[in-house]
Motif scaffolding. Sequence first.
Motif, short mmCIF file in Angstrom:
data_model
loop_
_atom_site.label_atom_id
_atom_site.label_comp_id
_atom_site.label_asym_id
_atom_site.label_seq_id
_atom_site.Cartn_x
_atom_site.Cartn_y
_atom_site.Cartn_z
N TYR A 30 23.22 -39.28 14.32
CA TYR A 30 22.37 -38.26 13.54
C TYR A 30 21.29 -37.75 14.61
CZ TYR A 30 18.99 -36.80 10.07
OH TYR A 30 18.24 -36.10 9.45
N THR A 31 21.18 -36.53 14.58
CA THR A 31 20.13 -35.98 15.50
C THR A 31 19.26 -34.96 14.71
OG1 THR A 31 21.70 -34.10 16.07
CG2 THR A 31 21.56 -35.81 17.41
N ILE A 32 18.11 -34.74 15.29
CA ILE A 32 17.23 -33.77 14.57
C ILE A 32 16.59 -32.56 15.78
CG2 ILE A 32 16.55 -35.39 12.71
CD1 ILE A 32 13.75 -35.94 14.20
N ARG A 33 16.08 -31.76 15.19
CA ARG A 33 15.43 -30.71 16.11
C ARG A 33 14.30 -30.63 15.61
NH1 ARG A 33 19.50 -25.59 16.37
NH2 ARG A 33 19.53 -26.29 13.86
N ARG A 34 13.20 -29.99 16.66
CA ARG A 34 11.85 -29.71 16.17
C ARG A 34 11.69 -28.47 15.36
NH1 ARG A 34 8.17 -29.55 21.09
NH2 ARG A 34 6.31 -29.52 19.46
N LYS A 35 11.16 -28.64 14.28
CA LYS A 35 10.74 -27.51 13.32
C LYS A 35 11.95 -26.76 12.99
CE LYS A 35 5.93 -27.65 15.08
NZ LYS A 35 4.74 -27.21 15.35
N PRO A 36 12.95 -27.10 12.49
CA PRO A 36 14.09 -26.12 12.34
C PRO A 36 14.01 -25.24 11.23
CG PRO A 36 14.66 -28.21 11.47
CD PRO A 36 13.39 -28.64 12.02
N GLU A 37 12.97 -25.47 10.57
CA GLU A 37 12.54 -24.59 9.09
C GLU A 37 12.31 -23.34 9.74
OE1 GLU A 37 10.81 -27.30 10.24
OE2 GLU A 37 8.77 -26.99 10.02
N LEU A 38 11.70 -23.25 10.88
CA LEU A 38 11.15 -22.01 11.25
C LEU A 38 12.27 -20.77 11.61
CD1 LEU A 38 7.97 -23.40 13.33
CD2 LEU A 38 8.26 -22.57 11.20
N GLY A 39 13.70 -21.18 11.65
CA GLY A 39 14.59 -20.47 12.28
C GLY A 39 14.74 -20.10 13.55
N THR A 40 14.29 -20.89 14.45
CA THR A 40 14.14 -20.56 15.89
C THR A 40 15.43 -21.16 16.56
OG1 THR A 40 13.01 -22.58 16.30
CG2 THR A 40 11.73 -20.84 16.28
N PRO A 92 6.29 -21.96 18.87
CA PRO A 92 5.81 -22.96 17.87
C PRO A 92 5.88 -24.46 18.42
CG PRO A 92 7.94 -22.26 17.35
CD PRO A 92 7.61 -21.37 18.56
N TYR A 93 6.33 -24.70 19.66
CA TYR A 93 6.51 -25.89 20.18
C TYR A 93 5.31 -26.27 21.32
CZ TYR A 93 10.90 -25.03 17.80
OH TYR A 93 11.76 -24.65 16.84
N GLY A 94 4.77 -25.38 21.68
CA GLY A 94 3.79 -25.74 22.76
C GLY A 94 4.11 -25.95 23.96
N ALA A 95 5.37 -25.22 24.24
CA ALA A 95 6.00 -25.42 25.70
C ALA A 95 5.53 -24.64 26.89
CB ALA A 95 7.47 -25.28 25.34
N ARG A 96 4.52 -23.70 26.46
CA ARG A 96 4.31 -22.73 27.47
C ARG A 96 3.01 -23.11 28.13
NH1 ARG A 96 6.71 -18.08 28.14
NH2 ARG A 96 8.96 -17.93 27.16
N SER A 97 3.06 -22.85 29.52
CA SER A 97 1.45 -23.10 29.97
C SER A 97 1.16 -21.72 30.88
CB SER A 97 1.65 -24.23 31.22
OG SER A 97 2.28 -25.26 30.58
N LEU A 98 -0.11 -21.24 30.54
CA LEU A 98 -0.61 -20.21 31.71
C LEU A 98 -1.19 -21.01 32.98
CD1 LEU A 98 -1.46 -17.01 31.76
CD2 LEU A 98 -3.60 -17.86 31.42
N CYS A 107 10.62 -26.78 26.54
CA CYS A 107 11.30 -25.59 25.99
C CYS A 107 12.41 -25.85 25.20
CB CYS A 107 11.43 -24.55 27.09
SG CYS A 107 12.25 -23.08 26.24
N ASN A 108 12.65 -25.23 23.93
CA ASN A 108 13.83 -25.66 23.25
C ASN A 108 15.07 -24.55 23.47
OD1 ASN A 108 13.43 -27.89 21.23
ND2 ASN A 108 11.42 -26.82 21.09
N HIS A 109 14.60 -23.60 24.32
CA HIS A 109 15.80 -22.55 24.59
C HIS A 109 16.36 -22.48 23.38
CE1 HIS A 109 15.05 -23.01 29.07
NE2 HIS A 109 14.96 -24.24 28.80
N CYS A 110 15.47 -21.80 22.36
CA CYS A 110 15.92 -21.44 21.03
C CYS A 110 16.99 -20.42 20.96
CB CYS A 110 14.68 -20.92 20.19
SG CYS A 110 13.16 -21.84 20.15
N ALA A 111 17.78 -20.37 19.93
CA ALA A 111 18.85 -19.22 20.02
C ALA A 111 18.06 -18.03 19.36
CB ALA A 111 19.97 -19.76 18.95
N ASN A 112 17.05 -18.35 18.82
CA ASN A 112 16.25 -17.06 18.45
C ASN A 112 14.91 -17.24 18.73
OD1 ASN A 112 15.25 -14.99 16.69
ND2 ASN A 112 15.35 -15.97 14.58
N PRO A 113 14.44 -17.24 19.77
CA PRO A 113 13.27 -17.52 20.42
C PRO A 113 11.89 -16.47 20.03
CG PRO A 113 14.43 -16.55 22.05
CD PRO A 113 15.33 -16.69 20.90
N PRO A 114 10.84 -16.85 19.47
CA PRO A 114 9.99 -16.05 19.03
C PRO A 114 8.93 -15.54 20.27
CG PRO A 114 9.76 -18.17 18.14
CD PRO A 114 10.85 -18.25 18.87
#
Lengths: 131, 268, 389
Positions: free
Chosen positions: B240-250, B162-168, B118-125
């Motif tokens: 240099y660091t990158i994050r997953r899918k930053p373009e989604l605004g999460t 958008p990161y497939g971080a969750r499981s049911l 889980c990315n613990h997004c600042a703007n989590p969908p």
Amino acid sequence: MYNGGKIILGLIVFIGLMAAPFIFGLGKGNAKPNPSIDTPAIKAMEKKQCVEAKAVMKTEHMKMLNDWRDSVVRDGKRLYVATDGKKYDMSLQNTCMKCHSNKAQFCDKCHIYVGAKPYCWDCHIAPKEGA
Amino acid sequence: MKIERREFLKLAGLSAIFGLGGTAIAASVQQTPSYIPDPKELTGKRWALVINMDKFKTDADVKRVIEVCHTKHNVPNIPNPKQEVKWIFTEMMENVFPEQQDKYLTEHYKHMPFLTLCNHCANPPCVRVCPTQATFKRKSDGIVMMDMHRCIGCRFCMAGCPYGARSLNWIDPRPYLDPKKINPEFPTRMKGVVEKCTLCYELIAVGKIPACAEASNGAIVFGDLEDPKSEVRKVLAETYTIRRKPELGTRPSVYYVIGGMKDAGKGA
Amino acid sequence: MLERALNGGKLYWTWIGFLLAVFGVGFLFYLQQWNVGLGITGMSRDVSWGFYISQFTFLVGIAASGVMVVLPFYLHDYKAFGRITILGEFLAIPAVIMCVTFIVVDLGQPYRAMNVIFHPSPSSILFYDTIVLNGYLLLNLLVGWTCLHAEKKSIAPPKWVKPFIILSIIWAPSIHTVTAFIYAGIPGKHFWLTAVMAARFLASAFASGPALLLILALIVRKFSKFDPGSEAIQTLGKIVTYCMILNVFLLGLELFTAFYSGIPGHMHAWEYLYAGIDGKGVLVPLMWLSAILAAVSISMLVFPQVRKNETLLAIACVCVFFSLWIDKGFGLVVGGFVPNSFEQVTEYWPTLAEFSIAMGVWALGFLILTVLYKVAVSIKEESGGEAIH
């Protein structure tokens, strides 16, 4: 009475069905449950005292557990400052059940008696009994 | 009602006098019970992780991190991949960063297993879509939390993440726990609720860092993103660091170091 | 009025018995799901919504489509629809009930469903969906029942019901718009993240709903003395035609944006649905069947001569209905999940248990529909069919 026979028969069947639990339970008096606090941890206590007084725990523990879980999970506050000022970690598994390590004798006895089915144990791990 | 109240006061009073000896005078003043955070708790405004895959020397190092997390949190080991439950796991770099797919990408990275969680997004969908606030963002430190008691299992969050971080828990997870390894201090889950990494909120609460960071031998750095003096900020400033899918605004709070570090590339 | 549903011939009771049987089978499988969990379905970590939610989505459209007969009748005084407005309203009721049931059977913890009300979350689209769906159900029950009651007594419906009718007309598109927003607001699911989603939902709803209503009207005419009227059926046919074309047009817009822009994420789901990826494509035959049915139906419907022939019109409507049932009641939801967030393909196909539960819900819906239609039709048979307003 129009269709009188059918109505009366229906009424009898209905009353019979509704009364069945009482009829079958007749004479099988249920002894009042007496939850045991006979665990090593409680025995070792000098003063046998729960987080609050026994009477409070008896009537309020379900509400208390609800409040505890919301406080820990949702508000991130995990210490309980009791009426007497003592602090406790609000944890079913790590606080309550450390003393009350006899779930079958302590929790289940009353819950079965009153027909309460708390789903705590679907997730929370009960202590190994007889260990 | 009256009797109960009298008895309560009597008992409470007695316990205060007998139970506390020297402090009896102070403590005998009854107080309304209250909830407070553990004074040992780590405090930060927005917890973050920086993952440097190059610092994992062997596959075993990666597996150990996963194992530590999953054992600590009683995450079941369900063999059917469709019903898997996982909090931290690996996927190849080209799957973790699909937009970076390139056939000429260095082989070293292309097929490197990257840890993901889980990315613990600042703007989590996931939080936005949850209809019961069973998943929510802690205002104090930004952890995206799960309230397993409240989750109704609608799985909107799984669609939203958008990161497939969750499981049911498609089935009762308990039969898939190793009885020898069950952590008696942490709950399991029941069928029908969604779960995911909670950034070891239970460890942070008592002053410890998340288990994955602890077990990573320095490959995962944990710290407060909003504290300029924190270790994560130091790493972010230097490499240099990158994050997953930053373009989604999460605005994910999990960063990945790609090359650039002194020992980058030595690992594989 | 409900007692009229107890008065039917052998065929009627056989049909009721059949629906009860299908419902019973579904219920038994649901008990299994209750005990074991959603693991008895074909859904997975990657495709976490499946047949249940897609059926829900499709049925919201059916429910909303009632407005296509209610609006012309009440706002434009289009008399020909006077005979079938009640059929439209009484189609919306079981459709919404099926929607809600599909949501409930899809929950991992169904007995916590009320948490949506105990812990309202205005940031969640499901919060609004709960409000609009239940509101729409109540509106249709109120309006349908009141108007039918008036018709039974051969009087005009009470004046107070008019504002509720107007409200239900405004409300109808909202239920499907909100349902589209469930999908269209999710970052990272390119297949769903499209501004025309709600428009496409409404177009397909206003094609599939009236198509179903047209078929139902023909069935009612065949099995009862009540004739919904040729003009009403022809007008429904026109509505189906225009909306189906509009739906295919909107689908074309999606394809253009995805493939002309060439953005991989936007193309992947389409590739998976219509061609398969890495040899994986269980949905491919189904999606092509949907496409073919759409093509066949449109090429029939555009010709007025074909539409005039009620048998051909019915065939075309069956094609429309199944084309959209596959497209929206299956492909749309699954396509959003494939490929997954890691661009891997996990396939989905409903299990027997899952399919049976879904059919059980449909049977429940048709049971309610049958009862409501039976009541309405028996009153129509007496009154001669004209609603007064």
